[in-house]
Enzyme design. Structure first.
Site, PDB file in Angstrom:
ATOM      1  N   HIS A   1       4.336   2.019  -8.146  1.00 16.01           N
ATOM      2  CA  HIS A   1       3.355   0.925  -8.118  1.00 16.01           C
ATOM      3  C   HIS A   1       2.400   1.033  -9.316  1.00 16.01           C
ATOM      4  CE1 HIS A   1       4.040   1.442  -3.610  1.00 16.01           C
ATOM      5  NE2 HIS A   1       4.388   0.183  -3.808  1.00 16.01           N
ATOM      6  N   SER A  52       9.231   6.057  -3.348  1.00 11.03           N
ATOM      7  CA  SER A  52       9.182   5.058  -2.280  1.00 11.03           C
ATOM      8  C   SER A  52       8.098   5.469  -1.299  1.00 11.03           C
ATOM      9  CB  SER A  52      10.536   5.024  -1.565  1.00 11.03           C
ATOM     10  OG  SER A  52      10.403   4.418  -0.295  1.00 11.03           O
ATOM     11  N   VAL A  94      10.689   4.337 -11.032  1.00  7.57           N
ATOM     12  CA  VAL A  94      10.025   5.605 -11.370  1.00  7.57           C
ATOM     13  C   VAL A  94      10.559   6.651 -10.397  1.00  7.57           C
ATOM     14  CG1 VAL A  94       7.820   6.808 -11.563  1.00  7.57           C
ATOM     15  CG2 VAL A  94       7.990   4.403 -12.235  1.00  7.57           C
ATOM     16  N   LEU A 140       0.456   3.630  -2.071  1.00  7.24           N
ATOM     17  CA  LEU A 140       0.834   3.506  -3.487  1.00  7.24           C
ATOM     18  C   LEU A 140       1.328   4.832  -4.066  1.00  7.24           C
ATOM     19  CD1 LEU A 140      -2.106   1.282  -4.809  1.00  7.24           C
ATOM     20  CD2 LEU A 140       0.088   0.568  -3.827  1.00  7.24           C
ATOM     21  N   GLY A 178       0.818  -1.210   0.000  1.00  9.09           N
ATOM     22  CA  GLY A 178       0.000   0.000   0.000  1.00  9.09           C
ATOM     23  C   GLY A 178       0.852   1.259   0.000  1.00  9.09           C
ATOM     24  N   GLN A 227      15.383  -7.621  -3.828  1.00  4.42           N
ATOM     25  CA  GLN A 227      14.121  -8.348  -3.642  1.00  4.42           C
ATOM     26  C   GLN A 227      13.707  -9.034  -4.948  1.00  4.42           C
ATOM     27  OE1 GLN A 227      10.513  -6.970  -1.382  1.00  4.42           O
ATOM     28  NE2 GLN A 227       9.852  -6.238  -3.365  1.00  4.42           N
TER      29      GLN A 227
HETATM   30  O1  PAF Z   1       8.055  -4.558  -2.064  1.00  6.46           O
HETATM   31  C1  PAF Z   1       7.115  -4.648  -1.247  1.00  6.46           C
HETATM   32  O2  PAF Z   1       6.266  -3.763  -1.119  1.00  6.46           O
HETATM   33  C2  PAF Z   1       7.009  -5.901  -0.398  1.00  6.46           C
HETATM   34  O3  PAF Z   1       8.245  -6.366  -0.007  1.00  6.46           O
HETATM   35  C3  PAF Z   1       6.159  -7.022  -1.038  1.00  6.46           C
HETATM   36  C4  PAF Z   1       6.807  -7.554  -2.305  1.00  6.46           C
HETATM   37  C5  PAF Z   1       4.767  -6.489  -1.367  1.00  6.46           C
HETATM   38  C6  PAF Z   1       6.009  -8.183  -0.067  1.00  6.46           C
HETATM   39  O4  PAF Z   1       5.374  -7.794   1.103  1.00  6.46           O
END
Ligand code: PAF
Length: 282
Positions: free
Chosen positions: A37, A185, A176, A33, A31, A153
């Protein structure tokens, strides 16, 4: 846009889509966002029959001294943005439903999970792998969309998808940035205006390293030394790491060649920020 809160309901829907032969693009988020995203959601919408976005602040990926309780939760705004960006199903499970009372099984991220972010945040990537594997089981996507900003990640999740033979593709989309270069972020909202100015140094030093590479510098130690000196001369920023790595294996490089990623992490005040650039070095 449909909102699904129950994990059982989510999986039932996903099984129906699978039977109907529909392609599903999935964007996992916590979230708060932002445009980073939204670029993933728009791409999923363009390329798939169904787009699913999850908003779930995952307790398993936060250390005991990290910002789980304080992490921004902006669900009303997130719903609007999802709807505008082409999301068909917004999945918002509760922690109780998601993990249940007797949850025991977790995924270990392996060696990649112990470097860099993993060294500063022990157990973080185990928590990420566990939640993402569960989300994938509940949403059964054709394509998983991730952002390049969380470079490590993305590498770890690609490795998990390959190691565990998960039948889906992983697509990683570019960072972005704000107009002035700051990588978007959810944690940027913690920064005061002075700290936000200071945070620009992360991207500036990455650009400076790229400039020096273009001018012919190839030694990682030389490139890193200058960045370290520049950041340690700035009050209020504490560098955690700056590393030059092979872009696919994430192995450290002494001499930069081929597909390379430069990763940086620093604390600006109490806020930990990360950024990176990927480049091809002739
Ligand atoms: O990147 C993120 O926001 C989180 O690490 C994810 C991939 C949604 C997992 O909780």
């Amino acid at each position: 846009m449909r909102i699904v809160k129950s994990t059982k309901q989510m999986q039932k829907l996903a099984l129906q889509w699978r039977q109907q032969g529909k392609s599903v693009g999935f964007v996992p988020t916590m979230g708060a966002l932002h445009d980073g995203h939204l670029s993933l959601i728009c791409k999923a919408h363009q390329k798939n029959d169904i787009t699913v976005v999850s908003v779930f602040v995952n307790p398993l990926q936060f250390g005991p001294k990290e910002d789980f309780n304080k992490y921004p939760r902006t669900l009303l705004q997130d719903k609007k943005l999802c709807e505008q960006s082409g999301c068909d199903v917004l999945f918002i499970p509760s922690v109780d439903d998601f993990y249940g009372d007797d949850f025991q099984t977790t995924v270990t991220a392996g060696a990649l999970g112990e470097l860099l972010e993993g060294a500063s945040r022990p157990g973080h990537f185990d928590g990420v792998c566990t939640v993402v594997l569960k989300l994938l089981q509940q949403t059964l996507p054709t394509v998983l969309y991730l952002g390049q900003k969380d470079y490590q990640q993305a590498c770890i999740l690609k490795q998990m998808v390959s190691d565990l033979n998960l039948p889906l593709k992983v697509q990683v989309l570019p960072i972005v940035r704000e107009k002035d270069g700051l990588a978007m972020s959810s944690r940027n909202r913690y920064l005061s205006s002075h700290q936000r100015e200071q945070a620009l140094l992360l991207h500036k030093t990455l650009k400076e390293m790229r400039r020096r590479l273009v001018l012919g510098e190839r030694q990682a130690a030389v490139l890193k030394r200058r960045t370290k000196a520049q950041i340690s001369a700035t009050q209020g920023i504490q560098l955690d790491y700056v590393e030059c790595l092979d872009a696919s294996s994430m192995a450290p490089l002494k001499r930069l060649k081929g597909a390379v990623v430069i990763l940086i992490a620093a604390k600006v005040g109490k806020t930990r920020l990360i950024d990176n650039i990927r480049l091809n070095v002739p």
